[in-house]
Write a protein that holds these residues in place. Structure first.
Motif, PDB file in Angstrom:
ATOM      1  N   UNK A 166      13.028  -3.843  25.725  1.00  0.00           N
ATOM      2  CA  UNK A 166      12.131  -2.921  25.038  1.00  0.00           C
ATOM      3  C   UNK A 166      10.838  -3.669  24.755  1.00  0.00           C
ATOM      4  N   UNK A 167       9.754  -2.939  24.581  1.00  0.00           N
ATOM      5  CA  UNK A 167       8.494  -3.587  24.193  1.00  0.00           C
ATOM      6  C   UNK A 167       8.504  -3.870  22.691  1.00  0.00           C
ATOM      7  N   UNK A 168       9.265  -3.075  21.944  1.00  0.00           N
ATOM      8  CA  UNK A 168       9.431  -3.284  20.500  1.00  0.00           C
ATOM      9  C   UNK A 168      10.921  -3.309  20.209  1.00  0.00           C
ATOM     10  N   UNK A 169      11.403  -4.435  19.786  1.00  0.00           N
ATOM     11  CA  UNK A 169      12.830  -4.526  19.469  1.00  0.00           C
ATOM     12  C   UNK A 169      13.003  -5.349  18.200  1.00  0.00           C
ATOM     13  N   UNK A 170      14.225  -5.374  17.698  1.00  0.00           N
ATOM     14  CA  UNK A 170      14.491  -6.088  16.453  1.00  0.00           C
ATOM     15  C   UNK A 170      15.298  -7.333  16.758  1.00  0.00           C
ATOM     16  N   UNK A 171      14.959  -8.377  16.062  1.00  0.00           N
ATOM     17  CA  UNK A 171      15.666  -9.628  16.329  1.00  0.00           C
ATOM     18  C   UNK A 171      16.102 -10.273  15.021  1.00  0.00           C
ATOM     19  N   UNK A 172      17.250 -10.916  15.067  1.00  0.00           N
ATOM     20  CA  UNK A 172      17.776 -11.677  13.940  1.00  0.00           C
ATOM     21  C   UNK A 172      17.662 -13.146  14.341  1.00  0.00           C
ATOM     22  N   UNK A 173      16.956 -13.914  13.533  1.00  0.00           N
ATOM     23  CA  UNK A 173      16.758 -15.316  13.871  1.00  0.00           C
ATOM     24  C   UNK A 173      17.103 -16.232  12.702  1.00  0.00           C
ATOM     25  N   UNK A 174      18.334 -16.751  12.679  1.00  0.00           N
ATOM     26  CA  UNK A 174      18.674 -17.750  11.668  1.00  0.00           C
ATOM     27  C   UNK A 174      18.150 -19.117  12.086  1.00  0.00           C
ATOM     28  N   UNK A 175      17.807 -19.905  11.114  1.00  0.00           N
ATOM     29  CA  UNK A 175      17.297 -21.260  11.382  1.00  0.00           C
ATOM     30  C   UNK A 175      17.899 -22.185  10.325  1.00  0.00           C
ATOM     31  N   UNK A 176      18.587 -23.216  10.755  1.00  0.00           N
ATOM     32  CA  UNK A 176      19.370 -24.026   9.837  1.00  0.00           C
ATOM     33  C   UNK A 176      19.048 -25.515   9.929  1.00  0.00           C
ATOM     34  N   UNK A 177      18.715 -26.112   8.795  1.00  0.00           N
ATOM     35  CA  UNK A 177      18.557 -27.562   8.739  1.00  0.00           C
ATOM     36  C   UNK A 177      19.946 -28.193   8.715  1.00  0.00           C
ATOM     37  N   UNK A 178      20.046 -29.397   9.167  1.00  0.00           N
ATOM     38  CA  UNK A 178      21.304 -30.152   9.191  1.00  0.00           C
ATOM     39  C   UNK A 178      22.349 -29.493  10.091  1.00  0.00           C
ATOM     40  N   UNK A 179      21.899 -28.876  11.160  1.00  0.00           N
ATOM     41  CA  UNK A 179      22.789 -28.272  12.157  1.00  0.00           C
ATOM     42  C   UNK A 179      22.476 -28.917  13.509  1.00  0.00           C
ATOM     43  N   UNK A 180      23.512 -29.213  14.280  1.00  0.00           N
ATOM     44  CA  UNK A 180      23.276 -29.597  15.669  1.00  0.00           C
ATOM     45  C   UNK A 180      23.667 -28.438  16.573  1.00  0.00           C
ATOM     46  N   UNK A 181      23.645 -28.677  17.880  1.00  0.00           N
ATOM     47  CA  UNK A 181      23.894 -27.582  18.823  1.00  0.00           C
ATOM     48  C   UNK A 181      25.269 -26.956  18.623  1.00  0.00           C
ATOM     49  N   UNK A 182      26.245 -27.812  18.338  1.00  0.00           N
ATOM     50  CA  UNK A 182      27.593 -27.278  18.182  1.00  0.00           C
ATOM     51  C   UNK A 182      27.717 -26.435  16.910  1.00  0.00           C
ATOM     52  N   UNK A 183      27.119 -26.906  15.833  1.00  0.00           N
ATOM     53  CA  UNK A 183      27.098 -26.096  14.604  1.00  0.00           C
ATOM     54  C   UNK A 183      26.451 -24.737  14.883  1.00  0.00           C
ATOM     55  N   UNK A 184      25.411 -24.799  15.674  1.00  0.00           N
ATOM     56  CA  UNK A 184      24.649 -23.590  16.014  1.00  0.00           C
ATOM     57  C   UNK A 184      25.528 -22.589  16.774  1.00  0.00           C
ATOM     58  N   UNK A 185      26.251 -23.108  17.761  1.00  0.00           N
ATOM     59  CA  UNK A 185      27.155 -22.240  18.542  1.00  0.00           C
ATOM     60  C   UNK A 185      28.246 -21.663  17.663  1.00  0.00           C
ATOM     61  N   UNK A 186      28.780 -22.519  16.793  1.00  0.00           N
ATOM     62  CA  UNK A 186      29.858 -22.043  15.917  1.00  0.00           C
ATOM     63  C   UNK A 186      29.375 -20.904  15.028  1.00  0.00           C
ATOM     64  N   UNK A 187      28.164 -21.077  14.491  1.00  0.00           N
ATOM     65  CA  UNK A 187      27.635 -20.032  13.613  1.00  0.00           C
ATOM     66  C   UNK A 187      27.413 -18.738  14.403  1.00  0.00           C
ATOM     67  N   UNK A 188      26.832 -18.858  15.590  1.00  0.00           N
ATOM     68  CA  UNK A 188      26.531 -17.659  16.383  1.00  0.00           C
ATOM     69  C   UNK A 188      27.815 -16.914  16.751  1.00  0.00           C
ATOM     70  N   UNK A 189      28.832 -17.670  17.096  1.00  0.00           N
ATOM     71  CA  UNK A 189      30.100 -17.033  17.480  1.00  0.00           C
ATOM     72  C   UNK A 189      30.743 -16.347  16.275  1.00  0.00           C
ATOM     73  N   UNK A 190      30.730 -17.040  15.152  1.00  0.00           N
ATOM     74  CA  UNK A 190      31.297 -16.453  13.930  1.00  0.00           C
ATOM     75  C   UNK A 190      30.531 -15.183  13.546  1.00  0.00           C
TER      76      UNK A 190
END
Ligand code: ATP
Ligand code: MN
Length: 479
Positions: free
Chosen positions: A240-264
């Protein structure tokens, strides 16, 4: 006085026989001058109202047409007909708004999604779209609940932005300069944006991530949830040209923490809807099953909607790195039989056909692909020790392809500056961003989930235009 009415969903959920209730809604059907099926948008289950023969004058009966709005006062009685526990014995029926049966576009029959897209202002009144948009609402609510429980701070990032370094997509320019050729110009003939409203060139945001990072460096964990704009001139069922996005941003997270959060997170949203919108999901499950029946057997999906959602909620996502993904594609029967339209080799930005092969044919479950070549990813992604890949992760979902894009961010100032230079991103304009790395930098990570793609996944709809109330796509901006 109007809000003393009872909503149909609440009434069906809990009622007292012989009590008097007031119902308001729109007529779906009127049979035998006796049975009105009323819908008020709270549920797809219509409430049956029974009008005693002779109770209403002909002139009123004639006005009870599909689409008309009515107020009914009546008694709750047990229903003799099958399919519903109760019905309303009308004491009075008042027409609030007429609907000319000849002209009303929504007839009590099945309409195509394409047709309904043309009358998007009325399509909320159909069962399919009512279910989709109630679910959309529920998911939005669940998103805030998820992050609130985890003590993330909801940060509102700007919609108009002057930072154009993200490179996530083509941008829409925001300007108040005249378009008739009289805009002020520089000596070289280019438009002089110092005279524009903000004193510089500005655009609609393509992502709130960079600003999200600023918040994460103070609150530890933040998220944005807002509209995003991309002037992608591609007419696909996923853009879409206009869509909605959810963007979490976390300090003290590495890639694996990031994946875990996204999956959860994804599983949480699915579970929330299965718990709170069971009847709407059931409706969409049956709808999809019906659609699938029209397809040749070979093209049918293996799982029904509910089955798929349960499966995804209960099983771990597959996690592979980019290099493995390319190897799987190169060794696939599809590749050997030259079924892919686009080239496959290490270094490509995987096309939708590749992503879908991995998810739908090979793994048959959501897949998280990590560690992409740095050359196809954004400047802020953390360089891996191999010097050629970055700590990126994309989540690919069955039927959709990419649903999440994320990464661990490059927190090392020297690396980040070097990367920006390589990619010709002016570091002086981005000084505010580099400050996060200058003052107390920390390992951090985040991702973006496309809200509409998530709704596609949960509802089993196949065109992204059907899961946003008012779709904006190339050459199309109604309402
Ligand atoms: P794609 O390759 O599908 O165009 P992208 O790589 O451009 O996606 P990102 O920039 O990583 O996507 O954006 C994060 C998420 O936002 C994507 O995973 C997707 O879910 C969603 N998204 C991106 N572009 C669009 C769009 N034009 N319409 C709807 N959702 C989108
Ligand atoms: Mn894109």
């Amino acid at each position: 006085m109007y809000n003393t009415r009872t909503k149909i969903k609440s009434l069906l959920h809990s009622y007292t026989l012989q009590s008097t209730v007031t119902i308001m809604g729109w007529v779906r059907t009127f049979r035998n001058n006796q049975f009105i099926a009323i819908n008020d948008g709270s549920t797809n289950t219509n409430l049956q109202v029974v009008v005693a023969l002779g109770m209403l004058p002909d002139a009123v009966l004639k006005r009870i047409t599909t689409g008309a709005s009515v107020k009914v006062v009546g008694t709750v009685v047990e229903s003799l007909g099958s399919g519903q526990a109760i019905e309303i014995k009308a004491e009075s029926v008042e027409i609030l708004g007429d609907s000319d049966a000849e002209k009303y576009p929504l007839q009590p029959k099945k309409h195509s999604l394409e047709f309904l897209r043309e009358i998007a202002h009325l399509r909320f009144r159909t069962n399919t779209f009512a279910a989709v948009f109630r679910i959309r609402h529920a998911v939005a609510f669940a998103i805030h609940q998820f992050f609130n429980q985890k003590q993330f701070v909801y940060l509102h990032t700007p919609i108009i932005t002057a930072s154009d370094a993200e490179g996530a997509g083509e941008m829409f320019r925001v300007t108040t300069l005249p378009m008739d050729g009289t805009a002020p110009r520089n000596e070289d003939g280019s438009i002089n944006y110092t005279e524009d409203f903000f004193g510089k060139g500005t655009h609609l945001t393509v992502s709130g991530q960079l600003e999200g990072e600023l918040g994460a460096m103070a609150f530890s964990e933040v998220y944005t949830f807002g509209p995003t704009f991309r002037a992608e001139n591609s007419n696909t069922t996923r853009h879409l040209a206009e869509f909605w996005m959810i963007e979490p941003e976390m300090a003290f997270y590495d890639l694996e923490d990031n994946m875990n959060l996204a999956e959860e997170f994804i599983k949480y949203l699915i579970n929330y809807v299965m718990q709170h919108n069971a009847d709407d999901l059931q409706f969409l499950d049956a709808r999809l099953a019906e659609e699938e029946k029209q397809k040749p057997t070979a093209e049918r999906q293996e799982m029904g909607l509910l089955e798929k959602l349960r499966f995804v909620a209960e099983n771990s996502f597959e996690r592979i790195n980019y290099t493995e993904a390319i190897d799987i594609l190169l060794n696939s029967p599809a590749y050997k039989k030259k079924k892919f339209k686009y080239e496959v080799k290490w270094g490509i930005d995987m096309q939708s056909e590749h992503e879908r092969y991995l998810v739908e044919k090979h793994f048959k479950k959501p897949v998280i692909v990590t560690n992409y070549p740095k050359d196809i990813k954004a400047f802020y992604m953390r360089l891996n020790d191999d010097g050629t890949t970055v700590a990126a992760m994309d989540i690919l979902a069955p039927g959709i392809g990419e649903i999440v894009g994320g990464s661990q961010r490059e927190e090392r100032l020297a690396n980040l500056e070097a990367r920006m230079q390589e990619m010709h991103i002016p570091t002086d304009e981005m000084s505010w961003y580099l400050d996060t790395r200058r003052f107390g930098t920390v390992p951090h990570a985040g991702f973006g989930l496309g809200f509409e793609r998530m709704i596609l996944f949960i509802t089993g709809m196949t065109n992204i235009r059907d899961v946003i109330p008012f779709a904006r796509t190339p050459k199309n901006c109604m309402y």
